[in-house]
Scaffold this active site. Structure first.
Site: not given
Length: 194
Positions: A84, A170, A172
């Site tokens: 990001c 992202h 995660e």
């Protein structure tokens, strides 16, 4: 491979640290206000070349502590993986502009198109990912290859010669269904370039 993780004071940072530790990596966390020379000394002391991991974060690369100085010192010396804000900072370090995206997203699942690349092996031609951003990289130089995109927004960039890989989304996030596999393949890919 040891990972030196730059925390850009983001709530997602420790989710990423957890995922990396679950994959068996040793992770040392430092915040973006660390002295860049001290960080480089620590990384140079490692017996095996470590990886620099740049977390997501609020704001833009110019307002992120010593992040751009850290990248300038680490680039071409250590493999770097950015997420990001990490993608934006890496892109800016190569001369790209960071601009406001036409769509502001915070927690949006999006199917992105994947180009054929080793880092995406076995993940298909598209992938649903979790996006959280209002900025994007624009005007990327030719030495940054876009390997995934959505609506003309670079979602993944790579420079194999400099051992740079970054994602705008992202991995995660719970919305990135194959995120752990992608993180594992990403670190493995960069390690393979050493």
């Amino acid at each position: 491979m040891k990972i030196f993780f730059i925390d850009n004071f983001d709530s997602f940072s420790y989710n990423l640290v957890y995922e990396l530790e679950c994959l068996g990596y040793e992770v040392a966390v430092y915040q973006n206000d660390i002295d860049p020379s001290y960080l480089m000394d620590l990384m140079n002391e490692e017996s095996k070349t470590p990886l620099l991991f740049i977390s997501p974060g609020p704001g833009n690369p110019n307002s992120s502590g010593n992040l751009l100085k850290i990248i300038a010192m680490a680039k071409k010396k250590f493999p770097i993986l950015g997420i990001c804000l990490g993608l934006q900072a890496l892109a800016q370090s190569y001369g790209a502009k960071i601009i406001r995206s036409k769509e502001i997203v915070h927690g949006k699942a999006t199917a992105i198109a994947l180009k054929k690349h080793a880092v995406f092996k076995g993940l298909g031609e598209s992938m649903v990912v979790g996006r959280y951003h209002s900025l994007m990289a624009s005007g990327l130089p030719k030495n940054l290859e876009v390997i995934a995109e959505h609506d003309n927004i670079p979602m993944a960039i790579v420079n194999e010669e400099d051992k740079i890989l970054a994602y705008q989304f992202h991995p995660e996030s719970i919305m990135t269904l194959q995120g752990r596999a992608l993180l594992e393949q990403s670190v493995g890919f960069l390690e393979g370039l050493l």
